[in-house]
Design a protein around this motif. Structure first.
Motif, mmCIF file in Angstrom:
data_model
loop_
_atom_site.group_PDB
_atom_site.id
_atom_site.type_symbol
_atom_site.label_atom_id
_atom_site.label_comp_id
_atom_site.label_asym_id
_atom_site.label_seq_id
_atom_site.Cartn_x
_atom_site.Cartn_y
_atom_site.Cartn_z
ATOM 1 N N GLU A 1 -47.121 -108.566 60.684
ATOM 2 C CA GLU A 1 -46.797 -108.918 59.299
ATOM 3 C C GLU A 1 -48.013 -108.776 58.388
ATOM 4 O OE1 GLU A 1 -45.179 -112.726 56.693
ATOM 5 O OE2 GLU A 1 -44.934 -112.733 58.865
ATOM 6 N N ALA A 2 -49.158 -109.255 58.837
ATOM 7 C CA ALA A 2 -50.384 -109.170 58.033
ATOM 8 C C ALA A 2 -50.771 -107.720 57.797
ATOM 9 C CB ALA A 2 -51.516 -109.921 58.719
ATOM 10 N N ASN A 3 -50.657 -106.880 58.825
ATOM 11 C CA ASN A 3 -51.010 -105.465 58.678
ATOM 12 C C ASN A 3 -50.037 -104.734 57.767
ATOM 13 O OD1 ASN A 3 -53.440 -105.085 60.159
ATOM 14 N ND2 ASN A 3 -52.281 -105.364 62.056
ATOM 15 N N LEU A 4 -48.751 -105.041 57.889
ATOM 16 C CA LEU A 4 -47.766 -104.410 57.002
ATOM 17 C C LEU A 4 -48.025 -104.780 55.544
ATOM 18 C CD1 LEU A 4 -44.464 -104.766 59.056
ATOM 19 C CD2 LEU A 4 -45.675 -102.655 58.500
ATOM 20 N N LYS A 5 -48.326 -106.033 55.287
ATOM 21 C CA LYS A 5 -48.636 -106.471 53.921
ATOM 22 C C LYS A 5 -49.883 -105.771 53.400
ATOM 23 C CE LYS A 5 -46.480 -111.025 54.068
ATOM 24 N NZ LYS A 5 -46.699 -112.479 54.059
ATOM 25 N N ARG A 6 -50.897 -105.636 54.250
ATOM 26 C CA ARG A 6 -52.147 -104.986 53.844
ATOM 27 C C ARG A 6 -51.896 -103.524 53.482
ATOM 28 N NH1 ARG A 6 -55.113 -101.834 56.569
ATOM 29 N NH2 ARG A 6 -54.314 -102.471 58.584
ATOM 30 N N VAL A 7 -51.148 -102.818 54.327
ATOM 31 C CA VAL A 7 -50.854 -101.409 54.070
ATOM 32 C C VAL A 7 -50.010 -101.265 52.810
ATOM 33 C CG1 VAL A 7 -49.617 -99.383 54.955
ATOM 34 C CG2 VAL A 7 -51.094 -100.700 56.469
ATOM 35 N N TYR A 8 -48.998 -102.119 52.644
ATOM 36 C CA TYR A 8 -48.154 -102.066 51.457
ATOM 37 C C TYR A 8 -48.986 -102.285 50.196
ATOM 38 C CZ TYR A 8 -44.738 -103.190 47.919
ATOM 39 O OH TYR A 8 -44.028 -103.204 46.755
ATOM 40 N N ASP A 9 -49.829 -103.309 50.211
ATOM 41 C CA ASP A 9 -50.670 -103.594 49.047
ATOM 42 C C ASP A 9 -51.587 -102.426 48.728
ATOM 43 O OD1 ASP A 9 -49.511 -106.074 48.690
ATOM 44 O OD2 ASP A 9 -51.107 -107.168 49.740
ATOM 45 N N GLY B 1 -51.121 -100.148 45.283
ATOM 46 C CA GLY B 1 -52.217 -100.144 44.327
ATOM 47 C C GLY B 1 -52.709 -98.753 43.945
ATOM 48 N N GLN B 2 -52.210 -97.732 44.615
ATOM 49 C CA GLN B 2 -52.652 -96.365 44.327
ATOM 50 C C GLN B 2 -51.957 -95.836 43.076
ATOM 51 O OE1 GLN B 2 -51.965 -93.941 47.776
ATOM 52 N NE2 GLN B 2 -53.295 -95.181 49.076
#
Length: 55
Positions: A15-23, A27-28
Motif C-alpha cells: 500500500e505504501a509503495n502504491l501510494k508513493r508511485v501514484y503520488d 505530480g508529473q
C-alpha cells in the motif's frame, strides 16, 4: 461490504509503495504531445458541434 481484518506488514508495504508511485506519477506534468492532442480534439469537437447546429 468492507471486511474488518488486520492488515499484514506485506500489505502495508504494498500500500505504501502504491501510494508513493501514484503520488510521483500524479505530480508529473502532462507531456506536450498530450496537451496538443487534447487541443486538437477540442477544436474538432467545436467544429463538429457547430456543424450540427448549422445543419
Amino acid at each position: 461490504m468492507k471486511q474488518d481484518r488486520k492488515i499484514t506488514s506485506l500489505e502495508q508495504a504494498i500500500e505504501a509503495n502504491l501510494k508513493r508511485v501514484y503520488d510521483d506519477v500524479a505530480g508529473q506534468e502532462v507531456p506536450d504531445r498530450f496537451t496538443e492532442l487534447l487541443e486538437k480534439l477540442r477544436e474538432a469537437e467545436k467544429k463538429s458541434s457547430s456543424e450540427t447546429q448549422d445543419g
